[in-house]
Write a protein that holds these residues in place. Structure first.
Motif, PDB file in Angstrom:
ATOM      1  N   MET A   1       2.892  -7.144  -1.348  1.00 33.17           N
ATOM      2  CA  MET A   1       3.097  -5.715  -1.083  1.00 33.17           C
ATOM      3  C   MET A   1       2.643  -5.366   0.341  1.00 33.17           C
ATOM      4  O   MET A   1       1.763  -4.531   0.546  1.00 33.17           O
ATOM      5  CB  MET A   1       2.307  -4.894  -2.105  1.00 33.17           C
ATOM      6  N   PRO A   2       3.260  -5.993   1.360  1.00 34.24           N
ATOM      7  CA  PRO A   2       2.788  -5.796   2.732  1.00 34.24           C
ATOM      8  C   PRO A   2       2.998  -4.383   3.275  1.00 34.24           C
ATOM      9  O   PRO A   2       2.377  -4.004   4.256  1.00 34.24           O
ATOM     10  CB  PRO A   2       3.600  -6.818   3.536  1.00 34.24           C
ATOM     11  N   ASP A   3       3.857  -3.603   2.641  1.00 34.62           N
ATOM     12  CA  ASP A   3       4.140  -2.248   3.115  1.00 34.62           C
ATOM     13  C   ASP A   3       3.258  -1.197   2.455  1.00 34.62           C
ATOM     14  O   ASP A   3       3.423  -0.005   2.721  1.00 34.62           O
ATOM     15  CB  ASP A   3       5.612  -1.899   2.873  1.00 34.62           C
ATOM     16  N   GLU A   4       2.354  -1.621   1.596  1.00 35.80           N
ATOM     17  CA  GLU A   4       1.479  -0.676   0.900  1.00 35.80           C
ATOM     18  C   GLU A   4       0.150  -0.545   1.637  1.00 35.80           C
ATOM     19  O   GLU A   4      -0.673  -1.465   1.606  1.00 35.80           O
ATOM     20  CB  GLU A   4       1.239  -1.139  -0.543  1.00 35.80           C
ATOM     21  N   PRO A   5      -0.078   0.587   2.296  1.00 31.68           N
ATOM     22  CA  PRO A   5      -1.318   0.734   3.057  1.00 31.68           C
ATOM     23  C   PRO A   5      -2.572   0.627   2.194  1.00 31.68           C
ATOM     24  O   PRO A   5      -3.607   0.138   2.656  1.00 31.68           O
ATOM     25  CB  PRO A   5      -1.205   2.117   3.693  1.00 31.68           C
ATOM     26  N   GLU A   6      -2.481   1.039   0.931  1.00 29.83           N
ATOM     27  CA  GLU A   6      -3.652   0.948   0.051  1.00 29.83           C
ATOM     28  C   GLU A   6      -4.040  -0.497  -0.193  1.00 29.83           C
ATOM     29  O   GLU A   6      -5.227  -0.833  -0.269  1.00 29.83           O
ATOM     30  CB  GLU A   6      -3.393   1.648  -1.291  1.00 29.83           C
ATOM     31  N   VAL A   7      -3.062  -1.362  -0.313  1.00 26.26           N
ATOM     32  CA  VAL A   7      -3.326  -2.782  -0.564  1.00 26.26           C
ATOM     33  C   VAL A   7      -3.957  -3.421   0.673  1.00 26.26           C
ATOM     34  O   VAL A   7      -4.942  -4.154   0.562  1.00 26.26           O
ATOM     35  CB  VAL A   7      -2.029  -3.513  -0.966  1.00 26.26           C
ATOM     36  N   ILE A   8      -3.400  -3.109   1.841  1.00 25.30           N
ATOM     37  CA  ILE A   8      -3.953  -3.663   3.077  1.00 25.30           C
ATOM     38  C   ILE A   8      -5.358  -3.107   3.313  1.00 25.30           C
ATOM     39  O   ILE A   8      -6.277  -3.832   3.710  1.00 25.30           O
ATOM     40  CB  ILE A   8      -3.032  -3.357   4.276  1.00 25.30           C
ATOM     41  N   GLY A   9      -5.535  -1.824   3.050  1.00 26.25           N
ATOM     42  CA  GLY A   9      -6.865  -1.220   3.185  1.00 26.25           C
ATOM     43  C   GLY A   9      -7.862  -1.841   2.227  1.00 26.25           C
ATOM     44  O   GLY A   9      -9.025  -2.071   2.577  1.00 26.25           O
ATOM     45  N   LEU A  10      -7.422  -2.115   1.001  1.00 29.02           N
ATOM     46  CA  LEU A  10      -8.293  -2.767   0.021  1.00 29.02           C
ATOM     47  C   LEU A  10      -8.710  -4.149   0.501  1.00 29.02           C
ATOM     48  O   LEU A  10      -9.884  -4.507   0.438  1.00 29.02           O
ATOM     49  CB  LEU A  10      -7.594  -2.871  -1.334  1.00 29.02           C
ATOM     50  N   LEU A  11      -7.740  -4.912   0.997  1.00 37.00           N
ATOM     51  CA  LEU A  11      -8.058  -6.253   1.503  1.00 37.00           C
ATOM     52  C   LEU A  11      -9.062  -6.156   2.651  1.00 37.00           C
ATOM     53  O   LEU A  11     -10.040  -6.912   2.692  1.00 37.00           O
ATOM     54  CB  LEU A  11      -6.792  -6.988   1.949  1.00 37.00           C
ATOM     55  N   ALA A  12      -8.856  -5.219   3.557  1.00 29.38           N
ATOM     56  CA  ALA A  12      -9.793  -5.041   4.673  1.00 29.38           C
ATOM     57  C   ALA A  12     -11.189  -4.709   4.144  1.00 29.38           C
ATOM     58  O   ALA A  12     -12.186  -5.287   4.596  1.00 29.38           O
ATOM     59  CB  ALA A  12      -9.293  -3.941   5.610  1.00 29.38           C
ATOM     60  N   LEU A  13     -11.267  -3.805   3.181  1.00 22.26           N
ATOM     61  CA  LEU A  13     -12.559  -3.425   2.598  1.00 22.26           C
ATOM     62  C   LEU A  13     -13.238  -4.613   1.925  1.00 22.26           C
ATOM     63  O   LEU A  13     -14.443  -4.854   2.099  1.00 22.26           O
ATOM     64  CB  LEU A  13     -12.370  -2.285   1.596  1.00 22.26           C
ATOM     65  N   LEU A  14     -12.493  -5.372   1.167  1.00 20.53           N
ATOM     66  CA  LEU A  14     -13.057  -6.530   0.480  1.00 20.53           C
ATOM     67  C   LEU A  14     -13.549  -7.587   1.472  1.00 20.53           C
ATOM     68  O   LEU A  14     -14.604  -8.199   1.268  1.00 20.53           O
ATOM     69  CB  LEU A  14     -12.035  -7.139  -0.477  1.00 20.53           C
TER      70      LEU A  14
END
Length: 118
Positions: A36-49
Motif C-alpha cells: 500500500m505505497p500510496d497510503e500515507p497512514e501506512v508509510i507514517g506507521l512504518l516511520a513511527l515503528l
C-alpha cells in the motif's frame, strides 16, 4: 489495519518487549508499505515503528525499568533506523504537499527506493 500493528507493538512492549516480536512488527509494516505505497497512514506507521524500534535498546534499564528519553544512552540508538524513519516521514509529508501528479510520481519513486523489500 495499520493502527492494529501499532497496538500490537505497544502490547508487546507492555508484556516483555521481545526484540524478535518487535522486529516482526516492523517487518509486517514494511510488507504493508510495499502493498500500500500510496497510503500515507501506512508509510507514517512504518516511520513511527522504525523510530520507536531504533530506541528500544536504550528504553529499558538493566533491571527492566523504563528509561525516560532524557536519560537514555543515545549511543545505543540505531542510527540507520532513525535515518530511514525520518526519510520516510519527510517523503510522506512532501507527497502530501505535492501540487501535481509529476511531483507526486517523482517523490513516490524516490520513496520506493528508500523502502527495502520485506
Amino acid at each position: 489495519m495499520a493502527s492494529g500493528l501499532f497496538v500490537a507493538k505497544v502490547r508487546v512492549r507492555q508484556r516483555a518487549g521481545s526484540p524478535d516480536t518487535c522486529l516482526e512488527v516492523v517487518r509486517l509494516a514494511r510488507a504493508l508499505a510495499e502493498l500500500m505505497p500510496d497510503e500515507p497512514e501506512v508509510i507514517g506507521l512504518l516511520a513511527l515503528l522504525l523510530l520507536t524500534e531504533a530506541r528500544r535498546p536504550a528504553r529499558v534499564g538493566p533491571s527492566g525499568e523504563l528509561v525516560v528519553l532524557a536519560e537514555q544512552d543515545r549511543s545505543l540508538w540505531n542510527r540507520e533506523l532513525i535515518a530511514e524513519g525520518h526519510e520516510l516521514a519527510l517523503y510522506d509529508e512532501a507527497i502530501a504537499l505535492a501540487t501535481n501528479d509529476t511531483e507526486r510520481t517523482f517523490l513516490e519513486t524516490r520513496r520506493a527506493r528508500l523502502t527495502p523489500d520485506p
